[in-house]
Motif scaffolding. Structure first.
Motif, mmCIF file in Angstrom:
data_model
loop_
_atom_site.group_PDB
_atom_site.id
_atom_site.type_symbol
_atom_site.label_atom_id
_atom_site.label_comp_id
_atom_site.label_asym_id
_atom_site.label_seq_id
_atom_site.Cartn_x
_atom_site.Cartn_y
_atom_site.Cartn_z
ATOM 1 N N ASP A 191 -46.369 19.996 -10.258
ATOM 2 C CA ASP A 191 -47.125 19.050 -9.605
ATOM 3 C C ASP A 191 -46.872 18.821 -7.966
ATOM 4 N N ILE A 192 -45.385 18.858 -7.685
ATOM 5 C CA ILE A 192 -45.064 18.589 -6.332
ATOM 6 C C ILE A 192 -45.359 19.903 -5.431
ATOM 7 N N THR A 193 -44.788 20.683 -6.186
ATOM 8 C CA THR A 193 -44.931 22.349 -5.249
ATOM 9 C C THR A 193 -46.304 22.727 -4.997
ATOM 10 N N LEU A 194 -46.867 22.914 -6.111
ATOM 11 C CA LEU A 194 -48.237 23.605 -6.117
ATOM 12 C C LEU A 194 -49.391 22.688 -5.995
ATOM 13 N N ASN A 195 -49.545 21.521 -6.799
ATOM 14 C CA ASN A 195 -50.490 20.733 -6.736
ATOM 15 C C ASN A 195 -50.445 19.849 -5.358
ATOM 16 N N GLY A 196 -49.269 19.560 -5.094
ATOM 17 C CA GLY A 196 -48.996 18.980 -3.559
ATOM 18 C C GLY A 196 -49.547 19.724 -2.516
ATOM 19 N N PHE A 197 -49.144 21.057 -2.575
ATOM 20 C CA PHE A 197 -49.749 22.061 -1.647
ATOM 21 C C PHE A 197 -51.461 21.684 -1.728
ATOM 22 N N PHE A 198 -51.892 21.911 -2.904
ATOM 23 C CA PHE A 198 -53.653 21.768 -2.824
ATOM 24 C C PHE A 198 -54.050 20.609 -2.311
ATOM 25 N N TYR A 199 -53.444 19.248 -2.869
ATOM 26 C CA TYR A 199 -54.130 18.188 -2.545
ATOM 27 C C TYR A 199 -54.149 17.768 -0.981
ATOM 28 N N VAL A 200 -52.775 18.060 -0.152
ATOM 29 C CA VAL A 200 -52.549 17.919 1.007
ATOM 30 C C VAL A 200 -53.316 18.676 2.207
ATOM 31 N N THR A 201 -53.370 20.226 1.535
ATOM 32 C CA THR A 201 -54.046 21.344 2.522
ATOM 33 C C THR A 201 -55.646 21.304 2.498
ATOM 34 N N ARG A 202 -56.063 20.859 1.168
ATOM 35 C CA ARG A 202 -57.540 20.649 0.857
ATOM 36 C C ARG A 202 -58.225 19.446 1.884
ATOM 37 N N ARG A 203 -57.453 18.500 1.975
ATOM 38 C CA ARG A 203 -57.763 17.184 2.694
ATOM 39 C C ARG A 203 -57.690 17.598 4.209
ATOM 40 N N LEU A 204 -56.804 18.343 4.510
ATOM 41 C CA LEU A 204 -56.479 18.661 6.284
ATOM 42 C C LEU A 204 -57.733 19.888 6.533
ATOM 43 N N LEU A 205 -57.899 20.532 5.752
ATOM 44 C CA LEU A 205 -58.723 21.701 6.065
ATOM 45 C C LEU A 205 -60.194 21.188 6.562
ATOM 46 N N LYS A 206 -60.646 20.015 5.871
ATOM 47 C CA LYS A 206 -61.754 19.303 6.242
ATOM 48 C C LYS A 206 -61.795 19.373 7.869
ATOM 49 N N HIS A 207 -60.831 18.820 8.373
ATOM 50 C CA HIS A 207 -60.786 18.524 9.882
ATOM 51 C C HIS A 207 -60.402 19.895 10.521
ATOM 52 N N MET A 208 -59.600 20.700 9.979
ATOM 53 C CA MET A 208 -59.150 21.845 10.981
ATOM 54 C C MET A 208 -60.150 22.959 10.882
ATOM 55 N N MET A 209 -60.954 23.177 9.805
ATOM 56 C CA MET A 209 -61.956 23.969 9.867
ATOM 57 C C MET A 209 -63.053 23.977 11.034
ATOM 58 N N PRO A 210 -63.515 22.988 11.351
ATOM 59 C CA PRO A 210 -64.620 22.766 12.280
ATOM 60 C C PRO A 210 -64.041 23.062 13.771
#
Ligand code: NAP
Length: 242
Positions: free
Chosen positions: A109-128
Motif C-alpha cells: 500500500d505505501i510503496t506501490l499504491n502510494g506511488f500511484f496515488y501521488v504520481t497520478r495526481r501530480l501528472l495532471k498538472h505536470m503533463m500540460p
C-alpha cells in the motif's frame, strides 16, 4: 523557483533529499506521523536560506492524498510541482509462510499504491506544462535481486521498477523523465535493527551507504544534465549487486 515534493521527507533518505534539493527548489515536505522530525527538516532548510512547507498525508490513502494535494493547489494558484520524489516506504519483514495479510498489504500500500496515488495526481498538472518535470522513485536492491524475509518489500520495489519503466514511455513526449534509484544498505532508522557489523562484511566497499550519497544521485537525476536519462534504475549499493 520550482516546487519539489518529497514523500517521506521527515527522516532518513527523504530528509537528505529535501535538504540537498533546497538550494534549487521550494521544498514540500511530506510525512505521515513524525511532525517533530518534519519540522526539524523545515527549520534546517530555512536556516540555509531555502523555502520549505509541510504537507502531511498518508500516501497509501487515496482520499487523503487527493485532499492534501488539492488544498496545496488552492493555496498555490498557477504553480505546479515539477519534481516528485516517491520516497515514502516501510519494511515489515517476515518469512512468507508466516507473513500476515497486514504485513503484505501495508508494504504494498505505501510503496506501490502510494506511488500511484501521488504520481497520478501530480501528472495532471505536470503533463500540460511545456517545462515538463522529473519523477524519481526510490526502489531498492531488494526489488532487483529479491531478499529472503522480504517477499512483500521485494515485490513492492520490483513493481515500482516496472511502473517506472512504463510511465517513462508514456510521458517522455511531454518532457517528463521517470527514473528509479535502487539503494543497498543505507544507514537510516529503517536499518537500525539489522546486524550491521555482519552485513557490512557483505558489501564490497565495506560499509553502509549514507542518505546524503543517495540524495546526491537524486539531485543529479533531477538536474537538466540528466534530461536524456529516462526509464532507468540506478543502483547505489557499494558494489553489493552489480
Ligand atoms: P526511514 O528512515 O524509516 O523513513 C521513512 C520515511 O517514510 C519517513 O519520513 C516516514 O514518515 C515516511 N513514511 C512512512 N510511511 C508513510 C506514509 N504512509 N505516508 C507518508 N510518509 C510515510 O526510511 P529510509 O531508510 O529513509 O527509507 C526511505 C526510502 O528508501 C524507502 O522507500 C525505503 O524503502 C527506501 N530504501 C531504504 C534503504 C535503506 O537501507 N535504508 C535501502 C533501499 C531502499 P514519518 O516520519 O512521519 O513516519
Amino acid at each position: 523557483m520550482k516546487y519539489a515534493l518529497i514523500t517521506g521527507a521527515s527522516r532518513g533518505i527523504g530528509r537528505a533529499i529535501a535538504l540537498r534539493l533546497s538550494s534549487k527548489y521550494k521544498i514540500i515536505i511530506n510525512y505521515c506521523s513524525r511532525a517533530d522530525k518534519a519540522n526539524e527538516v523545515k527549520a534546517l532548510i530555512e536556516a540555509q536560506g531555502g523555502s520549505a512547507e509541510l504537507l502531511p498525508f498518508d500516501v497509501s490513502d487515496s482520499k487523503q492524498t487527493d485532499l492534501a494535494l488539492s488544498s496545496w493547489e488552492e493555496n498555490h494558484q498557477g504553480e505546479y510541482i515539477s519534481l516528485l520524489v516517491n520516497n515514502a516506504g516501510i519494511r515489515k519483514d517476515n518469512v512468507m509462510f508466516m507473513m500476515s495479510d497486514e504485513e503484505w498489504r501495508e508494504v504494498l500500500d505505501i510503496t506501490l499504491n502510494g506511488f500511484f496515488y501521488v504520481t497520478r495526481r501530480l501528472l495532471k498538472h505536470m503533463m500540460p506544462r511545456k517545462h515538463g518535470g522529473r519523477i524519481i522513485n526510490v526502489s531498492s536492491l531488494s526489488g532487483l535481486k529479491g531478499m529472503a524475509g522480504q517477499v512483500n518489500y521485494s515485490a513492492a520495489k520490483a513493481a515500482l521498477i516496472g511502473a517506472t519503466k512504463a510511465l517513462a514511455l508514456e510521458v517522455a513526449p511531454r518532457n517528463i523523465t521517470v527514473n528509479a534509484v535502487a539503494p543497498g544498505f543505507i544507514d537510516t532508522d529503517m536499518t537500525q535493527d539489522l546486524p550491521k557489523e555482519e552485513l557490512k562484511k557483505l558489501v564490497p566497499v565495506g560499509r553502509f551507504g549514507t542518505s546524503e550519497e543517495v540524495a546526491s544521485l537524486v539531485e543529479y537525476l533531477s538536474s537538466d544534465d540528466a534530461a536524456y536519462i529516462t526509464g532507468e534504475v540506478i543502483s547505489i549499493n557499494g558494489g553489493l549487486y552489480t
